[in-house]
Each structure stands twice: as structure tokens, then as C-alpha cells.
Design a protein around this motif. Structure first.
Motif, PDB file in Angstrom:
ATOM      1  N   ILE A   1      10.390  -5.079  20.492  1.00 37.82           N
ATOM      2  CA  ILE A   1      10.097  -6.397  19.900  1.00 37.82           C
ATOM      3  C   ILE A   1      11.412  -7.145  19.657  1.00 37.82           C
ATOM      4  O   ILE A   1      11.564  -8.310  20.031  1.00 37.82           O
ATOM      5  N   GLU A   2      12.381  -6.440  19.067  1.00 34.00           N
ATOM      6  CA  GLU A   2      13.672  -7.091  18.789  1.00 34.00           C
ATOM      7  C   GLU A   2      14.320  -7.609  20.065  1.00 34.00           C
ATOM      8  O   GLU A   2      14.783  -8.752  20.131  1.00 34.00           O
ATOM      9  N   VAL A   3      14.352  -6.736  21.078  1.00 33.90           N
ATOM     10  CA  VAL A   3      15.037  -7.096  22.331  1.00 33.90           C
ATOM     11  C   VAL A   3      14.314  -8.263  22.998  1.00 33.90           C
ATOM     12  O   VAL A   3      14.940  -9.232  23.440  1.00 33.90           O
TER      13      VAL A   3
ATOM     14  N   ILE B   1       0.848  -1.203   0.000  1.00 31.87           N
ATOM     15  CA  ILE B   1       0.000   0.000   0.000  1.00 31.87           C
ATOM     16  C   ILE B   1       0.878   1.245   0.000  1.00 31.87           C
ATOM     17  O   ILE B   1       0.646   2.183  -0.752  1.00 31.87           O
ATOM     18  N   LEU B   2       1.932   1.210   0.818  1.00 33.95           N
ATOM     19  CA  LEU B   2       2.806   2.385   0.891  1.00 33.95           C
ATOM     20  C   LEU B   2       3.485   2.645  -0.454  1.00 33.95           C
ATOM     21  O   LEU B   2       3.728   3.789  -0.834  1.00 33.95           O
ATOM     22  N   GLU B   3       3.753   1.551  -1.181  1.00 30.40           N
ATOM     23  CA  GLU B   3       4.437   1.718  -2.471  1.00 30.40           C
ATOM     24  C   GLU B   3       3.527   2.300  -3.566  1.00 30.40           C
ATOM     25  O   GLU B   3       4.007   2.588  -4.658  1.00 30.40           O
ATOM     26  N   THR B   4       2.244   2.498  -3.250  1.00 34.13           N
ATOM     27  CA  THR B   4       1.422   3.234  -4.223  1.00 34.13           C
ATOM     28  C   THR B   4       1.811   4.721  -4.197  1.00 34.13           C
ATOM     29  O   THR B   4       1.394   5.490  -5.049  1.00 34.13           O
ATOM     30  N   MET B   5       2.594   5.103  -3.164  1.00 34.55           N
ATOM     31  CA  MET B   5       3.153   6.465  -3.129  1.00 34.55           C
ATOM     32  C   MET B   5       4.462   6.418  -3.932  1.00 34.55           C
ATOM     33  O   MET B   5       5.341   5.604  -3.641  1.00 34.55           O
ATOM     34  N   THR B   6       4.582   7.269  -4.944  1.00 39.23           N
ATOM     35  CA  THR B   6       5.811   7.218  -5.760  1.00 39.23           C
ATOM     36  C   THR B   6       6.894   8.081  -5.092  1.00 39.23           C
ATOM     37  O   THR B   6       6.581   8.927  -4.240  1.00 39.23           O
TER      38      THR B   6
HETATM   39  C1  HEM Z   1       8.628   6.036   2.440  1.00 38.64           C
HETATM   40  C2  HEM Z   1       8.680   5.112   3.366  1.00 38.64           C
HETATM   41  C3  HEM Z   1       9.899   4.821   4.188  1.00 38.64           C
HETATM   42  C4  HEM Z   1      11.188   5.176   3.992  1.00 38.64           C
HETATM   43  C5  HEM Z   1      11.790   5.967   2.838  1.00 38.64           C
HETATM   44  C6  HEM Z   1      11.954   4.658   5.100  1.00 38.64           C
HETATM   45  C7  HEM Z   1      13.311   4.801   5.261  1.00 38.64           C
HETATM   46  C8  HEM Z   1      14.058   4.310   6.295  1.00 38.64           C
HETATM   47  C9  HEM Z   1      15.476   4.459   6.445  1.00 38.64           C
HETATM   48  C10 HEM Z   1      16.397   5.156   5.453  1.00 38.64           C
HETATM   49  C11 HEM Z   1      15.845   3.873   7.604  1.00 38.64           C
HETATM   50  C12 HEM Z   1      17.242   3.792   8.222  1.00 38.64           C
HETATM   51  C13 HEM Z   1      17.395   4.808   9.312  1.00 38.64           C
HETATM   52  C14 HEM Z   1      17.404   6.239   8.784  1.00 38.64           C
HETATM   53  O1  HEM Z   1      18.427   6.653   8.284  1.00 38.64           O
HETATM   54  O2  HEM Z   1      16.355   6.886   8.889  1.00 38.64           O
HETATM   55  C15 HEM Z   1      14.646   3.309   8.192  1.00 38.64           C
HETATM   56  C16 HEM Z   1      14.598   2.584   9.354  1.00 38.64           C
HETATM   57  C17 HEM Z   1      13.468   2.058   9.871  1.00 38.64           C
HETATM   58  N1  HEM Z   1      12.184   2.195   9.381  1.00 38.64           N
HETATM   59 FE1  HEM Z   1      11.645   3.048   7.638  1.00 38.64          FE
HETATM   60  N2  HEM Z   1      11.117   3.955   5.930  1.00 38.64           N
HETATM   61  C18 HEM Z   1       9.844   4.042   5.423  1.00 38.64           C
HETATM   62  C19 HEM Z   1       8.707   3.478   5.946  1.00 38.64           C
HETATM   63  C20 HEM Z   1       8.648   2.799   7.126  1.00 38.64           C
HETATM   64  C21 HEM Z   1       7.462   2.245   7.708  1.00 38.64           C
HETATM   65  C22 HEM Z   1       6.045   2.279   7.117  1.00 38.64           C
HETATM   66  C23 HEM Z   1       7.826   1.676   8.885  1.00 38.64           C
HETATM   67  C24 HEM Z   1       6.892   1.010   9.840  1.00 38.64           C
HETATM   68  C25 HEM Z   1       6.938   1.201  11.105  1.00 38.64           C
HETATM   69  C26 HEM Z   1       9.254   1.866   9.046  1.00 38.64           C
HETATM   70  C27 HEM Z   1       9.998   1.432  10.118  1.00 38.64           C
HETATM   71  C28 HEM Z   1      11.356   1.540  10.223  1.00 38.64           C
HETATM   72  C29 HEM Z   1      12.121   0.929  11.310  1.00 38.64           C
HETATM   73  C30 HEM Z   1      11.577   0.095  12.449  1.00 38.64           C
HETATM   74  C31 HEM Z   1      13.447   1.255  11.081  1.00 38.64           C
HETATM   75  C32 HEM Z   1      14.655   0.792  11.909  1.00 38.64           C
HETATM   76  C33 HEM Z   1      15.148  -0.506  11.258  1.00 38.64           C
HETATM   77  C34 HEM Z   1      16.422  -1.079  11.868  1.00 38.64           C
HETATM   78  O3  HEM Z   1      17.249  -0.343  12.435  1.00 38.64           O
HETATM   79  O4  HEM Z   1      16.602  -2.310  11.770  1.00 38.64           O
HETATM   80  N3  HEM Z   1       9.720   2.536   7.954  1.00 38.64           N
HETATM   81  N4  HEM Z   1      13.572   3.590   7.369  1.00 38.64           N
END
Ligand code: HEM
Length: 359
Positions: free
Chosen positions: A124-126, A94-99
Motif C-alpha cells: 500500500i505504501e509503495v 477494540i484492540l485497546e480493550t486488551m490491557t
Molecule cells: C498489541 C498490539 C500491537 C503492538 C504492541 C504492536 C507493536 C509494533 C511495533 C513495536 C512495531 C515496530 C516494529 C517492531 O519492532 O516490531 C510495529 C510495526 C507495525 N505494526 Fe504493530 N503492533 C500492534 C498491533 C498492530 C496491528 C493490529 C496492526 C495491523 C495490521 C499492526 C501493524 C503494524 C505495521 C504495518 C507495522 C510496520 C509500521 C511501519 O514500519 O511503518 N500492528 N508494531
């Protein structure tokens, strides 16, 4: 007395007024920001439910004995977590419907907020069992560095308690059938397994399509399996393998897990086997989510850095492989043999694993 109604029970006025678009505050609504907020909020709600199910599972595993009747409840809750995780994976569609261009309309307004600050995800991880020292370095900072001070305190409190993985290790280590009366499972199994590994080596040596160097590589991999097995069977070997990070569960727990996988058709080991299977499903579904999220990020951002400042895709993709708490259970498949080659259990062990009806 006011009657309960749908809206007040679900506190909808609170819930549905919690979508405040940053782009609207700046004067121009970016249409897709609503989807972006709602998707993240639903993730956090599901994370809450996963933690709630973990409360139940961990309370069942917290005692000195895991009650047989309660184990079914733990399996059920773990299977529910798996279904939720599968939903979390498909929500990415669903989120990927956003370009990427739709995202660019509001992305800069989000800095420096990031999913990296999701406290519930870290919990959750911990609680599943991912250890601080097993984590990949994240641009030189600790995994909780971006959380608030209270958030870091709550993570530290969760880390100080036994994780589900440690509880499962203790439970497996108490499994009775592995050493029962005069029966020693590891001795009985060793011969069957040696025969299988020798057969695998023969197949490799005589393989008509493999080159000499391919055979050498494969034989070396089998020799490594042999070493892992020796570790399972022999205490001295095991200590070294554990130090090298080859095995992370205790030796007694791994032997019990192997036993449960092999003799899962017997009634008593069956629910234990189902619990292990559910833990593997949980671990696998989370890894699939990590990979799916990483691919989505590469599609949205290309090679840009994340709003949290990470190298984005490369870091996230690597976590799918490395941030796993139950790898040992997957590695046990190396040592499974066909049912037809399974050494029969002595009568007294087999009988102790059957249900008996006394009328
Ligand atoms: C356009 C959508 C999204 C983009 C571009 C995006 C991008 C990123 C990026 C680049 C990171 C690495 C940390 C940072 O530099 O910010 C990250 C981490 C993370 N994002 Fe997203 N994210 C998106 C959507 C989501 C959604 C929907 C969730 C749901 C909760 C999510 C959950 C997380 C989590 C939990 C991490 C930490 C993962 C880890 O350290 O193992 N993200 N995200």
C-alpha cells in the motif's frame, strides 16, 4: 449440482479455522490472543480491499489520457479507501480493550513475528507513492529486510512500476487550462499572491501581541513561503528546491494542482479537485492510523523494544510525520487566496471549463 450457500460462498470453514492460538499450542490459553489474531486478520483483509481499489484507480490513471467519465470512478474508489482507513483507525479501540498485562500472557510466544512483516501494508505504501529513499532508517535495516525473499521480490516489482503519485503527477502535468491560448495562469496569479503575502507581512509587522523575535521568526517563515512560491513560478528556482526536497511533485503538476484548488467551482476542474482532495484524505487517514498505532504501542509496551526488534514508539511516531506521499498537496494551501481576490479567468478559458447543452 450443489446449491451455493452462505458458508460455502464465503469459505467460512477455511476462514473460521484460521485462528490458531500459540498459547493453546503451549498448553494454556491466553484469552486475549483470539482478539489479537482476529484484529490482525481483519486488518489484512481490509488491506487486500485497499489494494484492490488501488488496482482500479491506477488502471484509470495508467493511460495517456484519463477519461472524464472514469475519473468519477477513481474518486469514488479513493473515497472508499478513506472510509476503510478510518475504520482501521477505530479498530485500535477494540484492540485497546486488551490491557498490557493481558498482552504479556502471550507476547513472548510471538517473537520474532511483527507487523513490520506485513507485505500488504508495504505494498500500500509503495503503490500510494512512498519512496524507499524517503523512509526513515529502521534500526539500520531496509524497510523490507524482514519480509520473505518472495515478499521482497513482490515489493521490488511494485517499486519498478509507476506509483499512483507518479501517475497523478503525469495527469496533472497534462491539465490544459494552466496555459491556454494567450493565458498564463502563473503570471495572472503572481500579482494576486504577491499582494496577499505583502498583506500577511504587514499584519505580522504591526501585530500588537508578538515580540520582536516572534515577528522575526514568523517573517522568516513567510520569506520561506515566498521562496517556495518563486520555485513554483520560476524554473531555475524550482530545480534547486526539488533537489533540497522542498517540493517532490513536478513544477507543472504543482501549478495545475494550485489551479484546480483555486478554480474548483468551475465544472471541469471540479472532479480534478475532488480527486486531489481524496488523495489528501487518504494520506491524512493513513498518518492518523500510524499515530494511533504508535500511541497504542507505547501504552502496550512502555519502553520495551518491539517483537520485530525496533525502538517501537519513537520510530512509529516519526513515521506519522515523515512517511507521507502527498505532502506537496498540503503545502499548496500556503498559496491559496480568498475567492474574493481570485483573478477572473479570461472568457475563452472560463467557457472551455463549462458544460454546454446543445439541443
Ligand atoms: C498489541 C498490539 C500491537 C503492538 C504492541 C504492536 C507493536 C509494533 C511495533 C513495536 C512495531 C515496530 C516494529 C517492531 O519492532 O516490531 C510495529 C510495526 C507495525 N505494526 Fe504493530 N503492533 C500492534 C498491533 C498492530 C496491528 C493490529 C496492526 C495491523 C495490521 C499492526 C501493524 C503494524 C505495521 C504495518 C507495522 C510496520 C509500521 C511501519 O514500519 O511503518 N500492528 N508494531
Amino acid at each position: 449440482m450443489t446449491q451455493l450457500d452462505y458458508g460455502s460462498y464465503l469459505q467460512l470453514s477455511k476462514l473460521l479455522s484460521a485462528q490458531q492460538l500459540e498459547s493453546a499450542k503451549k498448553g494454556t490459553v491466553a484469552h486475549d490472543e483470539m482478539l489479537f489474531i482476529i484484529i490482525h486478520q481483519t486488518y489484512e483483509l481490509w488491506f487486500k480491499q485497499i489494494l484492490y481499489e488501488l488496482d482500479l484507480i491506477q488502471s484509470i490513471f495508467s493511460g495517456a489520457v484519463v477519461d472524464d467519465a472514469a475519473l468519477g470512478g477513481a474518486v469514488h474508489a479513493a473515497e472508499r479507501i478513506v472510509r476503510i482507513e478510518q475504520l482501521l483507525v477505530s479498530q485500535v479501540d477494540i484492540l485497546e480493550t486488551m490491557t498490557p498485562m493481558d498482552f504479556l500472557e502471550f507476547r513472548n510466544l510471538l517473537m520474532p513475528a511483527s507487523g513490520f512483516q506485513s507485505e500488504q501494508f508495504r505494498l500500500i505504501e509503495v503503490r500510494m507513492g512512498l519512496k524507499r529513499e524517503a523512509r526513515l532508517a529502521f534500526d539500520g535495516a531496509s524497510f523490507d529486510a524482514r519480509l520473505t525473499e518472495e515478499g521482497r521480490r513482490r515489493i521490488a516489482a511494485a517499486e519498478a512500476k509507476p506509483s499512483l503519485r507518479e501517475q497523478v503527477d503525469a495527469w496533472l502535468s497534462r491539465t490544459p487550462f494552466v496555459d491556454m491560448g494567450g493565458y498564463r495562469f502563473r503570471e495572472a496569479y503572481q500579482a494576486a499572491l504577491n499582494a496577499m503575502l505583502a498583506q500577511d507581512m504587514d499584519v505580522l509587522r504591526n501585530h500588537p501581541h508578538l515580540s520582536v523575535s516572534e515577528k522575526e521568526t514568523q517573517l522568516a517563515s513567510l520569506a520561506k513561503s515566498r521562496t517556495m512560491l518563486d520555485g513554483l513560478l520560476d524554473e531555475k528556482h524550482f530545480a534547486q528546491l526539488q533537489k533540497d526536497g522542498v517540493w517532490t511533485f513536478s513544477r507543472r503538476a504543482l501549478q495545475a494542482a494550485l489551479f484546480l484548488f483555486l478554480y474548483r467551482d468551475e465544472p471541469a476542474p471540479h472532479s480534478g479537485f475532488r480527486m486531489l482532495n481524496a488523495l489528501m484524505d487518504m494520506d491524512e487517514a493513513l498518518a492518523i492510523w500510524r499515530l494511533r498505532h504508535a500511541l497504542m504501542v507505547s501504552r502496550m509496551l512502555g519502553r520495551k523494544v518491539g517483537t520485530g526488534g525496533s525502538s517501537g514508539y519513537n520510530y512509529l511516531r516519526a513515521t506519522a510525520d515523515q512517511h507521507r506521499a502527498y505532502n506537496d498537496l498540503f503545502a499548496i494551501a500556503t498559496f491559496l487566496i480568498p475567492r474574493s481576490a481570485l483573478p477572473p479567468l479570461p472568457d475563452e478559458v472560463r467557457k472551455s471549463m463549462r458544460y454546454r447543452y446543445e439541443g
